[in-house]
Enzyme design. Structure first.
Site, PDB file in Angstrom:
ATOM      1  N   SER A 386       2.436  20.544  11.451  1.00  0.00           N
ATOM      2  CA  SER A 386       0.969  19.915  11.105  1.00  0.00           C
ATOM      3  C   SER A 386       1.486  19.392   9.759  1.00  0.00           C
ATOM      4  O   SER A 386       2.062  18.256   9.457  1.00  0.00           O
ATOM      5  CB  SER A 386       0.030  21.126  10.832  1.00  0.00           C
ATOM      6  OG  SER A 386      -0.993  20.672  10.733  1.00  0.00           O
ATOM      7  N   ASP A 397       9.741   8.084   6.380  1.00  0.00           N
ATOM      8  CA  ASP A 397       9.468   6.887   6.903  1.00  0.00           C
ATOM      9  C   ASP A 397       9.381   5.651   5.526  1.00  0.00           C
ATOM     10  O   ASP A 397       9.642   4.488   5.862  1.00  0.00           O
ATOM     11  CB  ASP A 397       8.069   6.557   7.541  1.00  0.00           C
ATOM     12  CG  ASP A 397       8.217   7.321   8.673  1.00  0.00           C
ATOM     13  OD1 ASP A 397       9.437   7.915   9.123  1.00  0.00           O
ATOM     14  OD2 ASP A 397       7.324   7.210   9.602  1.00  0.00           O
ATOM     15  N   LYS A 411       3.164  19.065  15.848  1.00  0.00           N
ATOM     16  CA  LYS A 411       1.713  19.246  15.864  1.00  0.00           C
ATOM     17  C   LYS A 411       1.131  18.128  15.118  1.00  0.00           C
ATOM     18  O   LYS A 411       1.152  18.112  13.929  1.00  0.00           O
ATOM     19  CB  LYS A 411       1.312  20.591  15.289  1.00  0.00           C
ATOM     20  CG  LYS A 411      -0.353  20.814  15.269  1.00  0.00           C
ATOM     21  CD  LYS A 411      -0.790  21.914  14.428  1.00  0.00           C
ATOM     22  CE  LYS A 411      -2.216  22.047  14.713  1.00  0.00           C
ATOM     23  NZ  LYS A 411      -3.127  20.874  13.888  1.00  0.00           N
TER      24      LYS A 411
END
Length: 537
Positions: A386, A397, A411
């Site tokens: 999460s 990224d 999740k």
């Protein structure tokens, strides 16, 4: 509060683990028609009307059902949800059954028809709330088991049946558990200490929250707590002690504390809002180590303090930092965004997409970085989920950090939390999370740039050999990611690249320290992570 955090609170009216406003009273309007048939005789020992332990509130179901209709990720039909909720009553008393034929719902007790009702429409949440309440009230008149069941138990079985039709993260939480979870997320009125109860009745302090009332009066780990407001703790349960320590902020509580070799002390403390600490940190040589256990209301501010302290202590020799998110199950989404923003000067942090227009959000970084560009390594494992995955993916990224460890949990959804009129909570999935690279975390998780969980690999240098020799396959991983949302084979390949398996925890840290000791190798890993993307959404 940062401007980004303010935007989150203003524009994400239903971010993960927040409390949207309760629904308007119009949802309580009766829309179902009701026809009562002659009831069967009550079985011997059955409860007479009016003897139930406590009545259920129609408003609880109206608010809960209405919120499902309003915000859940996909459009729902209460023809199915409502019936499955009512069928939950059978789990409390097998003699009670509810079924539907056409537009009629029938209640049976011990095989005999007790009542029948005209149903509401499939989209009428308020009508189904009324119907649910009437069926429960009628069933309790004939079932000893249901008549003795608390309203909380009845809410639980009905909402369990309803949310079972949604997804694995939507759920109802009863009052006691919801109260504890709110305290973990948002804080509570208390003095800032945790207790251990030994088998000999000895109650000791095992954790004192920094800057709390308990710390200011000098209570330390290992101190024995003898009494609370003059009542001996040896005669209390853990729940009793917690309830006595907590209370409205500003109120007084007196603790009697003993330390080995010293006389007991009576210490009056004034309760304050206490938010459990989620951060621990240290220095290992010239590298800062920060462990983040979960995300609650003060995580970002606590992390800012930790990083600032590390930089002041290490001075100009600081080479970088390790952010350990292993075992972190997540928590508040706005805090995850703020944590990532502490280290990013630019770029996308997170995107969310859902059915409700307010669930479609984009959040970008503010132009600051607490580490001023110093190298950063993030550790994850199969229990990182999460909000922890939001932070790891954003830093990976954007090229701001190298992720080390094993594939995270996967999740990738946001849950709203609605506080119901009974003080229970309803968690509902309302959006999917997308990383800066454009892939969904749902089921995929975060793939480490340097994997430490493959079988038989225990040497840090061997684990880094693929990176050194250019054998990593970022383009292949990016290809699988681009397909994994709809392609089970691609998803399987992706997860198998770095499967989570139990391994020596120090191995992750050793790899991180090795990366931070070699700037050129670290930069190569960063470059690999940036290539390892899919198209921007």
């Amino acid at each position: 509060m940062s401007s980004l955090a303010q935007r989150l609170r203003q524009s994400l009216k239903c971010p993960a683990f927040r409390h949207p406003a309760l629904l308007p009273a119009a949802l309580l309007a009766l829309t179902a028609t009701t026809t009562l048939h002659a009831a069967p005789s009550r079985a011997a020992g059955g409860a007479a009307p009016g003897t139930v332990s406590e009545s259920v509130s129609e408003q609880v179901f109206a608010v809960g059902f209405g919120k499902i209709a309003e915000v859940y990720l996909e459009a729902v039909s209460f023809d199915r949800l409502g019936m499955d909720g009512l069928k939950g009553l059978t789990s409390l008393d097998p003699a009670v059954t509810v079924d539907r034929t056409g537009s009629t719902v029938r209640l049976y007790v011990s095989g005999s028809l007790a009542a029948e009702y005209g149903i509401a429409s499939a989209v009428d949440a308020g009508g189904w709330a009324t119907l649910t309440t009437r069926v429960i009230d009628r069933a309790r008149s004939y079932s000893p088991a249901l008549s003795k069941a608390t309203s909380e138990r009845l809410y639980q079985v009905v909402f369990d049946g309803v949310t079972a039709d949604l997804d694995g993260y939507s759920r109802y939480t009863g009052v006691q558990r919801a109260t504890n979870e709110r305290a973990q997320r948002e804080g509570y009125g208390g003095v800032g200490l945790s207790l251990d109860s030994g088998t000999n009745g000895r109650v000791t302090v095992h954790d004192v929250t920094p800057h709390s009332p308990a710390e200011r009066v000098g209570i330390l780990d290992g101190d024995q707590l003898l009494a609370i407001d003059g009542e001996l703790t040896s005669r209390m349960t853990g729940t009793d002690m917690r309830d006595r320590l907590r209370g409205p902020t500003g109120t007084l509580v007196t603790l009697t504390v003993a330390r080995d070799g010293a006389a007991p002390r009576r210490l009056p403390l004034r309760r304050e809002r206490v938010v459990p600490n989620t951060i621990s940190y240290s220095l290992s040589g010239d590298v800062g180590l920060v462990k983040l256990d979960r995300f609650n209301a003060t995580t970002a501010s606590s992390l800012r303090t930790a990083v600032t302290t590390i930089r002041q202590t290490a001075g100009p020799t600081l080479r970088g930092m390790v952010l350990d998110l292993r075992g972190n199950p997540g928590g508040l989404l706005d805090q995850a965004v703020s944590v990532a923003d502490l280290f990013m000067r630019r770029g996308r942090i997170i995107s969310t997409e859902g059915r409700n227009p307010e669930s479609r959000q984009r959040f970008d970084a503010n132009p600051d970085d607490l580490l001023d560009g110093l190298p950063l390594v993030v550790l994850v494992d199969g229990r990182s989920a999460s909000s922890a995955e939001v932070v790891a993916s954003a830093l990976q990224d954007s090229g701001r950090a190298v992720v080390v460890g094993a594939s995270s949990y996967g999740k990738g959804s946001v849950q709203t939390v609605t506080r119901l009129p009974n003080d229970g909570e309803l968690f509902l999935t309302w959006s999917r999370i997308y990383t800066p690279a454009g892939y969904t975390l749902h089921r995929q998780g975060v793939q480490p740039t340097v994997c430490t969980s493959r079988a038989g690999q225990t040497d840090p240098e061997a684990l880094l050999s693929d990176l050194r020799e250019g054998r990593l396959r970022p383009a292949q991983i990016a290809s699988w990611r681009s397909k994994a949302a709809d392609d089970e084979q691609a998803l399987s390949h992706l997860r198998e690249t770095c499967p989570w398996k139990e391994h020596e925890p120090d191995l992750d840290l050793k790899v991180a320290m090795r990366l931070l000791s070699e700037p050129a190798l670290y930069q190569r890993a960063v470059a690999m992570a940036v290539v390892n993307t899919v198209a921007e959404r």
